[in-house]
Motif scaffolding. Structure first.
Motif, PDB file in Angstrom:
ATOM      1  N   ALA A 191       0.826  -1.206   0.000  1.00 41.81           N
ATOM      2  CA  ALA A 191       0.000   0.000   0.000  1.00 41.81           C
ATOM      3  C   ALA A 191       0.860   1.256   0.000  1.00 41.81           C
ATOM      4  O   ALA A 191       0.565   2.224  -0.713  1.00 41.81           O
ATOM      5  N   VAL A 192       1.932   1.249   0.776  1.00 41.13           N
ATOM      6  CA  VAL A 192       2.826   2.404   0.835  1.00 41.13           C
ATOM      7  C   VAL A 192       3.530   2.599  -0.508  1.00 41.13           C
ATOM      8  O   VAL A 192       3.651   3.719  -1.014  1.00 41.13           O
ATOM      9  N   VAL A 193       4.003   1.504  -1.096  1.00 41.14           N
ATOM     10  CA  VAL A 193       4.688   1.573  -2.390  1.00 41.14           C
ATOM     11  C   VAL A 193       3.751   2.163  -3.450  1.00 41.14           C
ATOM     12  O   VAL A 193       4.129   3.061  -4.208  1.00 41.14           O
ATOM     13  N   ILE A 194       2.509   1.668  -3.500  1.00 36.76           N
ATOM     14  CA  ILE A 194       1.538   2.145  -4.484  1.00 36.76           C
ATOM     15  C   ILE A 194       1.210   3.616  -4.274  1.00 36.76           C
ATOM     16  O   ILE A 194       1.190   4.415  -5.219  1.00 36.76           O
ATOM     17  N   ASP A 195       0.950   3.982  -3.028  1.00 35.16           N
ATOM     18  CA  ASP A 195       0.596   5.375  -2.738  1.00 35.16           C
ATOM     19  C   ASP A 195       1.705   6.338  -3.164  1.00 35.16           C
ATOM     20  O   ASP A 195       1.443   7.386  -3.760  1.00 35.16           O
ATOM     21  N   ARG A 196       2.937   5.982  -2.862  1.00 36.45           N
ATOM     22  CA  ARG A 196       4.061   6.862  -3.210  1.00 36.45           C
ATOM     23  C   ARG A 196       4.250   6.947  -4.714  1.00 36.45           C
ATOM     24  O   ARG A 196       4.574   8.010  -5.256  1.00 36.45           O
ATOM     25  N   GLU A 197       4.037   5.830  -5.400  1.00 35.44           N
ATOM     26  CA  GLU A 197       4.223   5.832  -6.848  1.00 35.44           C
ATOM     27  C   GLU A 197       3.144   6.669  -7.520  1.00 35.44           C
ATOM     28  O   GLU A 197       3.405   7.427  -8.462  1.00 35.44           O
ATOM     29  N   MET A 198       1.917   6.541  -7.046  1.00 39.38           N
ATOM     30  CA  MET A 198       0.834   7.321  -7.616  1.00 39.38           C
ATOM     31  C   MET A 198       1.060   8.813  -7.395  1.00 39.38           C
ATOM     32  O   MET A 198       0.841   9.626  -8.297  1.00 39.38           O
ATOM     33  N   GLU A 199       1.510   9.164  -6.209  1.00 39.03           N
ATOM     34  CA  GLU A 199       1.792  10.566  -5.927  1.00 39.03           C
ATOM     35  C   GLU A 199       2.887  11.106  -6.832  1.00 39.03           C
ATOM     36  O   GLU A 199       2.843  12.263  -7.269  1.00 39.03           O
ATOM     37  N   ARG A 200       3.873  10.267  -7.123  1.00 42.41           N
ATOM     38  CA  ARG A 200       4.976  10.688  -7.981  1.00 42.41           C
ATOM     39  C   ARG A 200       4.478  10.996  -9.390  1.00 42.41           C
ATOM     40  O   ARG A 200       4.829  12.024  -9.975  1.00 42.41           O
ATOM     41  N   VAL A 201       3.645  10.128  -9.934  1.00 42.47           N
ATOM     42  CA  VAL A 201       3.126  10.348 -11.281  1.00 42.47           C
ATOM     43  C   VAL A 201       2.231  11.586 -11.321  1.00 42.47           C
ATOM     44  O   VAL A 201       2.329  12.424 -12.229  1.00 42.47           O
ATOM     45  N   ILE A 202       1.349  11.696 -10.348  1.00 41.55           N
ATOM     46  CA  ILE A 202       0.442  12.839 -10.297  1.00 41.55           C
ATOM     47  C   ILE A 202       1.228  14.141 -10.219  1.00 41.55           C
ATOM     48  O   ILE A 202       0.884  15.133 -10.871  1.00 41.55           O
ATOM     49  N   GLN A 203       2.299  14.139  -9.440  1.00 47.35           N
ATOM     50  CA  GLN A 203       3.100  15.353  -9.286  1.00 47.35           C
ATOM     51  C   GLN A 203       3.775  15.754 -10.593  1.00 47.35           C
ATOM     52  O   GLN A 203       3.721  16.919 -10.995  1.00 47.35           O
ATOM     53  N   VAL A 204       4.413  14.777 -11.276  1.00 41.99           N
ATOM     54  CA  VAL A 204       5.153  15.139 -12.491  1.00 41.99           C
ATOM     55  C   VAL A 204       4.211  15.589 -13.605  1.00 41.99           C
ATOM     56  O   VAL A 204       4.523  16.519 -14.357  1.00 41.99           O
ATOM     57  N   VAL A 205       3.047  14.954 -13.708  1.00 45.44           N
ATOM     58  CA  VAL A 205       2.099  15.361 -14.748  1.00 45.44           C
ATOM     59  C   VAL A 205       1.477  16.714 -14.412  1.00 45.44           C
ATOM     60  O   VAL A 205       1.318  17.571 -15.283  1.00 45.44           O
ATOM     61  N   SER A 206       1.141  16.913 -13.142  1.00 44.81           N
ATOM     62  CA  SER A 206       0.549  18.183 -12.730  1.00 44.81           C
ATOM     63  C   SER A 206       1.503  19.342 -12.973  1.00 44.81           C
ATOM     64  O   SER A 206       1.095  20.427 -13.423  1.00 44.81           O
TER      65      SER A 206
END
Length: 206
Positions: free
Chosen positions: A54-69
């Protein structure tokens, strides 16, 4: 290691192991062995592989959202469009383990799957840009979500294909995606021709 350092190490190790094997095939023993610790250490920090995942997924999703945003934050509509494509492809190229974790088809707590959840979130950010652009040129802003989701879906599935065809350059993929998508949007009619979809047939009751 301090507690924080050990936790960070386990997240990195888990990210790599889950990327290689997927969630279902990984055991706590494997995670512990890869990190050079005992099983109780993994349980102490995350309660098991579910918590670590869960931690791995959450951090990865945040990373993608940040770079695209960040990519779509400034510029003309065309620049934002190209920047979104480049940002996502750059992530796929530079973070293969992260993308592999997100793209695995193993079930998880998220009812609609983690990749689908990520795409919905990224799509909503892109939708905001589309809505502003549509309104500025006289298009129906209510259609913005359709085009935003279409764009994100296209980029994502091409990226998944690219993982198995690394001989194709990132520049070529970005150029073709941009040309296909942008030219379609540039010539988008304000009121697309109506396409009739047959109504669903009702099942006869026995």
């Amino acid at each position: 290691m301090s507690g924080g350092e050990r936790r960070a190490q386990l997240v990195q190790v888990g990210r790599k192991v889950f990327a290689e094997k997927g969630y279902q095939s990984v055991t706590v023993e494997e995670i512990a062995a890869a990190a050079g610790v005992t099983k109780p250490v993994v349980y102490e920090h995350f309660g098991g592989k579910e918590g670590l995942y869960a931690v791995v997924i959450d951090r990865e999703m945040e990373r993608v959202i940040q770079v695209v945003s960040e990519a779509i934050g400034t510029g003309t509509p065309r620049e934002r469009f190209d920047q979104a494509i480049v940002a996502f492809l750059t992530y796929v190229r530079d973070e293969p383990d992260g993308f592999a974790v997100l793209a695995h088809d193993d079930p998880f707590a998220l009812s609609d799957g983690r990749l689908a959840s990520l795409l919905a979130t990224v799509g909503s950010r892109v939708e905001q840009v589309f809505t502003q652009s549509f309104s500025a040129v006289g298009y129906d802003p209510k259609a913005a979500p359709i085009y935003a989701q279409a764009l994100i879906g296209m980029i994502t599935y091409v990226a998944r294909w690219w993982v198995d065809h690394p001989n194709v350059s990132a520049d070529d993929i970005a150029s073709h995606l941009s040309a296909l998508s942008w030219m379609g949007l540039r010539h988008l009619p304000k009121k697309p021709g109506r396409v009739k979809v047959p109504k669903a047939r009702r099942k006869k009751r026995r």
